[in-house]
Scaffold this motif. Structure first.
Motif, PDB file in Angstrom:
ATOM      1  N   ALA A   4      45.133  37.450  48.353  1.00  0.00           N
ATOM      2  CA  ALA A   4      45.196  38.904  48.381  1.00  0.00           C
ATOM      3  C   ALA A   4      43.905  39.511  48.891  1.00  0.00           C
ATOM      4  O   ALA A   4      43.904  40.508  49.605  1.00  0.00           O
ATOM      5  CB  ALA A   4      45.505  39.423  46.974  1.00  0.00           C
ATOM      6  N   ASP A  19      44.617  44.435  50.876  1.00  0.00           N
ATOM      7  CA  ASP A  19      44.841  43.524  49.750  1.00  0.00           C
ATOM      8  C   ASP A  19      46.316  43.142  49.616  1.00  0.00           C
ATOM      9  O   ASP A  19      46.861  43.021  48.507  1.00  0.00           O
ATOM     10  CB  ASP A  19      44.348  44.144  48.433  1.00  0.00           C
ATOM     11  CG  ASP A  19      42.862  44.434  48.492  1.00  0.00           C
ATOM     12  OD1 ASP A  19      42.132  43.675  49.160  1.00  0.00           O
ATOM     13  OD2 ASP A  19      42.424  45.424  47.868  1.00  0.00           O
ATOM     14  N   GLN A  20      46.973  42.985  50.727  1.00  0.00           N
ATOM     15  CA  GLN A  20      48.381  42.586  50.703  1.00  0.00           C
ATOM     16  C   GLN A  20      48.493  41.117  50.341  1.00  0.00           C
ATOM     17  O   GLN A  20      47.740  40.285  50.828  1.00  0.00           O
ATOM     18  CB  GLN A  20      49.003  42.820  52.081  1.00  0.00           C
ATOM     19  CG  GLN A  20      50.421  42.311  52.197  1.00  0.00           C
ATOM     20  CD  GLN A  20      50.824  42.163  53.651  1.00  0.00           C
ATOM     21  OE1 GLN A  20      50.115  42.655  54.518  1.00  0.00           O
ATOM     22  NE2 GLN A  20      51.918  41.489  53.909  1.00  0.00           N
ATOM     23  N   GLU A  21      49.425  40.755  49.498  1.00  0.00           N
ATOM     24  CA  GLU A  21      49.610  39.366  49.097  1.00  0.00           C
ATOM     25  C   GLU A  21      50.514  38.638  50.070  1.00  0.00           C
ATOM     26  O   GLU A  21      51.275  39.247  50.809  1.00  0.00           O
ATOM     27  CB  GLU A  21      50.222  39.298  47.695  1.00  0.00           C
ATOM     28  CG  GLU A  21      49.306  39.800  46.591  1.00  0.00           C
ATOM     29  CD  GLU A  21      49.937  39.645  45.219  1.00  0.00           C
ATOM     30  OE1 GLU A  21      51.137  39.293  45.163  1.00  0.00           O
ATOM     31  OE2 GLU A  21      49.251  39.880  44.222  1.00  0.00           O
ATOM     32  N   ASN A  22      50.438  37.334  50.019  1.00  0.00           N
ATOM     33  CA  ASN A  22      51.385  36.501  50.749  1.00  0.00           C
ATOM     34  C   ASN A  22      52.796  36.914  50.320  1.00  0.00           C
ATOM     35  O   ASN A  22      53.085  37.006  49.134  1.00  0.00           O
ATOM     36  CB  ASN A  22      51.109  35.038  50.393  1.00  0.00           C
ATOM     37  CG  ASN A  22      51.946  34.081  51.199  1.00  0.00           C
ATOM     38  OD1 ASN A  22      53.134  34.288  51.395  1.00  0.00           O
ATOM     39  ND2 ASN A  22      51.327  33.014  51.647  1.00  0.00           N
ATOM     40  N   PRO A  23      53.682  37.178  51.293  1.00  0.00           N
ATOM     41  CA  PRO A  23      55.034  37.638  50.928  1.00  0.00           C
ATOM     42  C   PRO A  23      55.754  36.708  49.960  1.00  0.00           C
ATOM     43  O   PRO A  23      56.565  37.169  49.142  1.00  0.00           O
ATOM     44  CB  PRO A  23      55.744  37.701  52.278  1.00  0.00           C
ATOM     45  CG  PRO A  23      54.652  37.956  53.253  1.00  0.00           C
ATOM     46  CD  PRO A  23      53.470  37.188  52.741  1.00  0.00           C
ATOM     47  N   HIS A  25      54.546  35.351  47.447  1.00  0.00           N
ATOM     48  CA  HIS A  25      54.072  35.661  46.100  1.00  0.00           C
ATOM     49  C   HIS A  25      54.533  37.032  45.643  1.00  0.00           C
ATOM     50  O   HIS A  25      54.663  37.278  44.437  1.00  0.00           O
ATOM     51  CB  HIS A  25      52.545  35.606  46.045  1.00  0.00           C
ATOM     52  CG  HIS A  25      51.979  34.273  46.452  1.00  0.00           C
ATOM     53  ND1 HIS A  25      50.655  34.087  46.761  1.00  0.00           N
ATOM     54  CD2 HIS A  25      52.568  33.057  46.608  1.00  0.00           C
ATOM     55  CE1 HIS A  25      50.441  32.818  47.089  1.00  0.00           C
ATOM     56  NE2 HIS A  25      51.585  32.186  47.009  1.00  0.00           N
ATOM     57  N   ARG A  26      54.744  37.925  46.601  1.00  0.00           N
ATOM     58  CA  ARG A  26      55.069  39.303  46.263  1.00  0.00           C
ATOM     59  C   ARG A  26      56.553  39.502  45.968  1.00  0.00           C
ATOM     60  O   ARG A  26      56.923  40.311  45.093  1.00  0.00           O
ATOM     61  CB  ARG A  26      54.627  40.213  47.420  1.00  0.00           C
ATOM     62  CG  ARG A  26      54.971  41.672  47.245  1.00  0.00           C
ATOM     63  CD  ARG A  26      54.327  42.526  48.325  1.00  0.00           C
ATOM     64  NE  ARG A  26      54.476  41.973  49.664  1.00  0.00           N
ATOM     65  CZ  ARG A  26      55.579  42.086  50.390  1.00  0.00           C
ATOM     66  NH1 ARG A  26      56.645  42.697  49.875  1.00  0.00           N
ATOM     67  NH2 ARG A  26      55.635  41.581  51.596  1.00  0.00           N
ATOM     68  N   LEU A  27      57.411  38.791  46.676  1.00  0.00           N
ATOM     69  CA  LEU A  27      58.850  38.968  46.489  1.00  0.00           C
ATOM     70  C   LEU A  27      59.318  38.378  45.161  1.00  0.00           C
ATOM     71  O   LEU A  27      58.788  37.365  44.692  1.00  0.00           O
ATOM     72  CB  LEU A  27      59.608  38.298  47.639  1.00  0.00           C
ATOM     73  CG  LEU A  27      59.421  38.909  49.038  1.00  0.00           C
ATOM     74  CD1 LEU A  27      59.973  37.970  50.091  1.00  0.00           C
ATOM     75  CD2 LEU A  27      60.093  40.266  49.138  1.00  0.00           C
ATOM     76  N   THR A  28      60.326  38.984  44.586  1.00  0.00           N
ATOM     77  CA  THR A  28      60.914  38.442  43.360  1.00  0.00           C
ATOM     78  C   THR A  28      61.878  37.313  43.712  1.00  0.00           C
ATOM     79  O   THR A  28      62.376  37.244  44.851  1.00  0.00           O
ATOM     80  CB  THR A  28      61.675  39.540  42.601  1.00  0.00           C
ATOM     81  OG1 THR A  28      62.817  39.927  43.390  1.00  0.00           O
ATOM     82  CG2 THR A  28      60.789  40.756  42.341  1.00  0.00           C
TER      83      THR A  28
END
Length: 459
Positions: A4, A19-23, A25-28
């Motif tokens: 991030a 500070d965008q996270e790896n997708p 990690h971000r997706l449910t």
């Protein structure tokens, strides 16, 4: 793997996000599962729609490539004249690009196996390059497309000789990579062939030596075929045909003027007829030697063939590197893919590749690998369908807040070369990644919104 803190801002149709996270990690889990279902549905829609127009396309491209190759060979018969040399080398280079990119690469992926053609299928096809089809199917179709951008698993990350990601350990040998990067571009087909051997596994004793010998034998066989075809057989044909043409022309001239243009023949005009014939024959031979009727076309065709191979190699290198190594792409570690679901695999493929914007001609001569994102999502889908599904893929990206990495050719190639130069030295950190896609659904000329955002096919 990008963290991030390492992600940041990039334009290219994406909003600015810090500070965008790896997708991944971000997706449910529910979102990832739904993405998998939508991409599976899109694949099935295209599969159900395959038919005559697709088969006509690949057959017409193969026919076009063969005509271009023949035309280039015919032009090189006259390669002693510079315009024909340039034209022949260019035509042959284009034919080799089509054969390598739009035909060989895609046929070996099984994109046309559904046709049940005895020749145009992944098991029967062999291509005009140094790598054997069997080795390529294993190292590329299986290893690369299964373990895409996973550090320590995907051997295409830097091809084992370059550091192209900051998370790869640095070694002093990488100081030379800006230089052998250029050499790799010129000799790309041979680099790929040797890469297929997997030297890391050989050094670690993990690869059976019997298999190594088998692969070396295959490479040697392809090398012999390539060298014989391009650097012996076709130059011989050019030399022989040009010699025959010029011999006929000179003989006709001697017969027409009675040999008066050659002093040797003039001296024999009052002699016996047999001696006059021999003199005329000698005159023709002398002119052929003086004109280098065989030697010059042979050497210039050989050089033209080498140039055509370099054209194909540099183009293939540029397209492939642009699709895999720009700053926009994500890399992953093995923890990221533990218990990976189908949906997570799709997301990894999507954010681990980068597209190149371009028109229809560009996409054909790039093997439609300007749509590298779509290719990694569906490596077995006929390449001509990538432009049709691209708007739907972008719509899915926008809806789930995913990046869609694409940019002009000079931008993508520039980022790759910058990374190769910077990461030759110790240190380095991942550069900012793009945010969620918010650009147009149709990015390039020739694209069609075949599949509506609802997932229904228009045609």
């Amino acid at each position: 793997m990008a963290t991030a803190a390492e992600n940041g801002h990039r334009t290219n149709g994406a909003v600015a996000i810090d500070d965008q996270e790896n997708p991944l990690h971000r997706l449910t889990p529910e979102q990832i599962e739904q993405i998998g279902k939508e991409f599976d549905e899109l694949h099935e829609q295209v599969k159900a729609d395959l038919g005559d127009r697709d088969a006509r396309y690949i057959r017409s491209i193969i026919a076009l490539q063969r005509r271009l190759a023949l035309l280039g060979r015919l032009e090189l018969i006259g390669s002693r004249w510079r315009p024909l040399w340039v034209l022949g080398a260019s035509t042959l280079g284009l034919a080799k690009i089509l054969e390598n990119m739009e035909i060989g690469h895609n046929v070996l992926h099984g994109q046309w196996d559904w046709m049940n053609d005895p020749v145009i299928n992944s098991r029967a096809w062999d291509w005009d390059t140094a790598s054997t089809a069997e080795a390529w199917r294993h190292s590329h179709n299986y290893i690369h497309h299964t373990f895409t951008n996973i550090l320590g698993k995907d051997r295409d990350l830097g091809y084992e000789i370059m550091r192209i990601d900051p998370h790869q350990p640095w070694h002093p040998v990488y100081l030379l990579q800006p230089f052998y990067n250029i050499l790799l571009a010129f000799l790309f087909e041979w680099g790929v062939a040797v890469h297929d051997l997997d030297f890391t596994a050989i050094r670690a004793g993990e690869k059976d030596l019997t298999q190594v010998r088998k692969e070396l034998k295959g490479i040697a066989g392809k090398a012999r075929t390539q060298i014989t075809k391009d650097y012996i057989a076709w130059p011989l044909i050019s030399g022989a045909v040009m010699t025959a043409i010029e011999a006929a022309v000179f003989a006709a001239r001697v017969r027409r003027n009675g040999g008066r243009r050659n002093p040797k023949i003039q001296a024999e005009q009052l002699g016996r007829r047999l001696r006059r014939k021999r003199a005329k024959h000698d005159a023709v031979i002398t002119r052929l030697v003086q004109r280098r009727s065989f030697r010059q076309p042979f050497i210039r065709t050989l050089l033209a063939d080498a140039t055509a191979n370099v054209i194909r190699n540099v183009w293939s290198y540029a397209i492939i590197f642009c699709g895999h190594f720009p700053d926009q792409t994500y890399t992953f570690d093995e923890a990221d893919v533990e218990d990976e679901t189908r949906g997570a695999w799709y997301v990894r493929q999507l954010v681990g590749a980068a597209n190149i914007d371009g028109g229809p001609v560009f996409h054909v001569i790039s093997g439609n690998l300007g749509y590298q994102v779509e290719h990694h999502l569906y490596p077995d889908m006929p390449s001509t369908r990538y432009g049709e599904i691209a708007p739907k893929v972008r719509e899915i990206c926008e809806r789930y807040g995913l990046p869609y990495n694409s940019g002009p050719f000079h931008q993508q190639l520039g980022m790759v070369q910058r990374s190769i130069a910077r990461l030759a030295f110790p240190g380095g950190k991942p550069r900012p990644k793009p945010g969620p896609y918010s650009g147009p659904k149709l990015r390039g000329p020739g694209e069609r919104d075949v599949f509506e955002t609802t997932g229904a096919a228009n045609g």
